[in-house]
Design a protein around this motif. Structure first.
Motif, PDB file in Angstrom:
ATOM      1  N   UNK A 132      37.598  71.423  94.109  1.00  0.00           N
ATOM      2  CA  UNK A 132      38.709  70.496  93.945  1.00  0.00           C
ATOM      3  C   UNK A 132      40.019  71.260  94.088  1.00  0.00           C
ATOM      4  N   UNK A 133      41.093  70.522  94.222  1.00  0.00           N
ATOM      5  CA  UNK A 133      42.410  71.137  94.270  1.00  0.00           C
ATOM      6  C   UNK A 133      42.801  71.533  92.856  1.00  0.00           C
ATOM      7  N   UNK A 134      43.085  72.819  92.676  1.00  0.00           N
ATOM      8  CA  UNK A 134      43.410  73.355  91.357  1.00  0.00           C
ATOM      9  C   UNK A 134      44.900  73.596  91.164  1.00  0.00           C
ATOM     10  N   UNK A 135      45.634  73.774  92.244  1.00  0.00           N
ATOM     11  CA  UNK A 135      47.060  74.046  92.151  1.00  0.00           C
ATOM     12  C   UNK A 135      47.851  72.943  92.849  1.00  0.00           C
ATOM     13  N   UNK A 136      49.076  72.735  92.402  1.00  0.00           N
ATOM     14  CA  UNK A 136      49.933  71.710  92.983  1.00  0.00           C
ATOM     15  C   UNK A 136      50.455  72.145  94.347  1.00  0.00           C
ATOM     16  N   UNK A 137      51.048  71.180  95.073  1.00  0.00           N
ATOM     17  CA  UNK A 137      51.533  71.472  96.423  1.00  0.00           C
ATOM     18  C   UNK A 137      52.703  72.441  96.428  1.00  0.00           C
ATOM     19  N   UNK A 138      53.414  72.586  95.304  1.00  0.00           N
ATOM     20  CA  UNK A 138      54.521  73.531  95.261  1.00  0.00           C
ATOM     21  C   UNK A 138      54.043  74.973  95.164  1.00  0.00           C
ATOM     22  N   UNK A 139      52.725  75.168  95.004  1.00  0.00           N
ATOM     23  CA  UNK A 139      52.186  76.526  94.962  1.00  0.00           C
ATOM     24  C   UNK A 139      52.375  77.236  93.646  1.00  0.00           C
ATOM     25  N   UNK A 140      52.734  76.512  92.581  1.00  0.00           N
ATOM     26  CA  UNK A 140      52.977  77.154  91.278  1.00  0.00           C
ATOM     27  C   UNK A 140      52.138  76.489  90.195  1.00  0.00           C
ATOM     28  N   UNK A 141      52.352  75.197  89.981  1.00  0.00           N
ATOM     29  CA  UNK A 141      51.707  74.506  88.870  1.00  0.00           C
ATOM     30  C   UNK A 141      50.232  74.239  89.096  1.00  0.00           C
ATOM     31  N   UNK A 142      49.595  73.708  88.060  1.00  0.00           N
ATOM     32  CA  UNK A 142      48.172  73.388  88.064  1.00  0.00           C
ATOM     33  C   UNK A 142      47.985  71.879  88.112  1.00  0.00           C
ATOM     34  N   UNK A 143      46.952  71.445  88.823  1.00  0.00           N
ATOM     35  CA  UNK A 143      46.525  70.059  88.763  1.00  0.00           C
ATOM     36  C   UNK A 143      45.781  69.825  87.444  1.00  0.00           C
ATOM     37  N   UNK A 144      45.346  68.595  87.243  1.00  0.00           N
ATOM     38  CA  UNK A 144      44.594  68.292  86.025  1.00  0.00           C
ATOM     39  C   UNK A 144      43.304  69.118  85.963  1.00  0.00           C
ATOM     40  N   UNK A 145      42.611  69.215  87.105  1.00  0.00           N
ATOM     41  CA  UNK A 145      41.376  70.016  87.129  1.00  0.00           C
ATOM     42  C   UNK A 145      41.680  71.480  86.913  1.00  0.00           C
ATOM     43  N   UNK A 146      42.779  71.968  87.516  1.00  0.00           N
ATOM     44  CA  UNK A 146      43.142  73.372  87.337  1.00  0.00           C
ATOM     45  C   UNK A 146      43.547  73.689  85.912  1.00  0.00           C
ATOM     46  N   UNK A 147      44.300  72.785  85.283  1.00  0.00           N
ATOM     47  CA  UNK A 147      44.708  73.015  83.898  1.00  0.00           C
ATOM     48  C   UNK A 147      43.507  73.022  82.955  1.00  0.00           C
ATOM     49  N   UNK A 148      42.536  72.157  83.219  1.00  0.00           N
ATOM     50  CA  UNK A 148      41.342  72.133  82.368  1.00  0.00           C
ATOM     51  C   UNK A 148      40.537  73.417  82.552  1.00  0.00           C
ATOM     52  N   UNK A 149      40.470  73.911  83.788  1.00  0.00           N
ATOM     53  CA  UNK A 149      39.738  75.153  84.018  1.00  0.00           C
ATOM     54  C   UNK A 149      40.454  76.329  83.365  1.00  0.00           C
ATOM     55  N   UNK A 150      41.781  76.346  83.441  1.00  0.00           N
ATOM     56  CA  UNK A 150      42.546  77.408  82.789  1.00  0.00           C
ATOM     57  C   UNK A 150      42.328  77.389  81.280  1.00  0.00           C
ATOM     58  N   UNK A 151      42.318  76.191  80.712  1.00  0.00           N
ATOM     59  CA  UNK A 151      42.131  76.084  79.265  1.00  0.00           C
ATOM     60  C   UNK A 151      40.736  76.507  78.835  1.00  0.00           C
ATOM     61  N   UNK A 152      39.766  76.418  79.731  1.00  0.00           N
ATOM     62  CA  UNK A 152      38.392  76.767  79.368  1.00  0.00           C
ATOM     63  C   UNK A 152      38.301  78.219  78.908  1.00  0.00           C
TER      64      UNK A 152
END
Length: 372
Positions: free
Chosen positions: A271-291
């Motif tokens: 899935x897409x883990x980072x936003x289009x700006x190349x900095x922030x996290x998507x919802x899936x990316x933020x959940x994976x980071x929090x894991x």
């Protein structure tokens, strides 16, 4: 006589045909009509012959010109039925005495906080509190002074059970001091930056709160990624040297060390883990980071309630290390030196603990036989 009867029958038949013929066709010449669809007549022969039992069928004239549809006025128009509301799964309400996880840092820390909210949504005993500013870091104190903020927040109640920091994404810039400007990167810059890192760790040690540094991740800009790589190395080395917990998340969000927008999520789906700006996290990316942070927080959040309340009352210098859970034995205070009883001289415990000598071998046991 026979001829007269035949003539009479012929007259009757002609009269029946005359009566079955439309009046307009009897006296006037009719216009040819367009062919119509032939319908099946199921009447008996004599009824069809004399035109009996037939019902007049009204045929609608063919429509000519555009079809006009009457539209009701605006006030009388039927309103569309509202769409059914989406079913939202209610979250478990947090307890009044829920343990607080304080998340501080920049924009990446804000995404981390949202991921931790989802991770602990089913735990009413854990609540996530965030304090983030998009470009705030340690290279500048204009946006916020993190040391002053932590000193004030940790003095308030309820005191956080753990502090999680993700800082440094926007720190690739010079440090402005009252008398000079320190360029980035340089040896002086690294010395000042490490000192500010230590100040945050010192404040958490004084309040006996576990402190965790979350490493940085690559971004889309190659130059910014080089700066982030350098800063992440400084944070990792300093945290390891001072005994703080460092959580490395670089590899899960990179490919060969470089930025990657997509990757496997917690379920293994790409899935897409980072936003289009190349900095922030998507919802899936933020959940994976929090894991990864969630796994590290287990030691601080999974202790018994009596132990958690006891640790909230501890103050003073030094780091308190919890070797076991006093709550399991019903204790209501920490063990001090005055509570310890010295072993009696001559006992095996005195020989082992005080004298530092091994215990005497027991005859018949394996350690009583000298190995040759």
């Amino acid at each position: 006589m026979f001829r007269r009867c035949a003539s009479l029958s012929t007259v009757v038949i002609l009269a029946a045909v005359w009566l079955a013929t439309p009046a307009s066709a009897q006296f006037f010449k009719t216009q040819p009509q367009p062919p119509q669809q032939q319908q099946t007549d199921n009447r008996p022969f004599l009824m069809r012959l004399f035109g009996l039992g037939r019902q007049e069928q009204q045929v609608a004239p063919p429509s000519v010109g555009p079809r006009i549809i009457k539209v009701p006025p605006a006030g009388q128009q039927r309103k569309a039925a509202p769409a059914p509301a989406a079913v939202v799964k209610p979250q478990n309400p947090k307890q009044d005495d829920a343990r607080v996880v304080l998340v501080i840092g920049d924009r990446l820390a804000a995404d981390l906080g949202r991921g931790l909210d989802v991770a602990f949504a089913d735990r009413p005993d854990v609540r996530v509190e965030t304090k983030t500013i998009d470009d705030a870091g340690l290279a500048s104190t204009e946006d916020i002074d993190w040391k002053a903020f932590l000193e004030k927040r940790l003095a308030d109640k309820p005191r956080p059970a753990a502090v999680v920091a993700m800082i440094g994404r926007a720190d690739g810039r010079p440090i402005e001091l009252p008398d000079r400007v320190v360029d980035f990167p340089s040896a002086d810059w690294e010395t000042i930056y490490k000192a500010r890192l230590n100040e945050l760790m010192r404040v958490t040690r004084e309040h006996v709160v576990p402190f965790q540094w979350v490493g940085l991740v690559p971004v889309a800009s190659p130059q910014a990624t080089n700066d982030v790589t350098y800063i992440d190395g400084v944070i990792r080395d300093e945290a390891s040297e001072k005994g703080a917990t460092y959580i490395d998340v670089w590899e899960p969000f990179s490919q060969n060390g470089a930025f990657v927008a997509s990757g496997p999520d917690l379920d293994g789906q790409v899935r897409q883990l980072r936003l289009k700006d190349g900095i922030g996290f998507t919802r899936s990316g933020a959940r994976k980071l929090a894991f990864y942070v969630q796994q590290s927080l287990g030691a601080a959040l999974n202790v018994a309630a009596p132990t958690a309340n006891l640790m909230q009352q501890v103050s003073g210098g030094g780091l308190v290390m919890l070797l076991n859970d006093p709550g399991a034995a019903g204790e209501d205070k920490l063990i001090t030196a005055a509570d310890l009883t010295q072993p009696k001289p001559g006992t095996p415990l005195h020989r082992l603990v005080v004298e530092g000598l091994p215990l005497e071998p027991v005859p018949g046991r394996y350690d009583a036989t000298a190995l040759r």
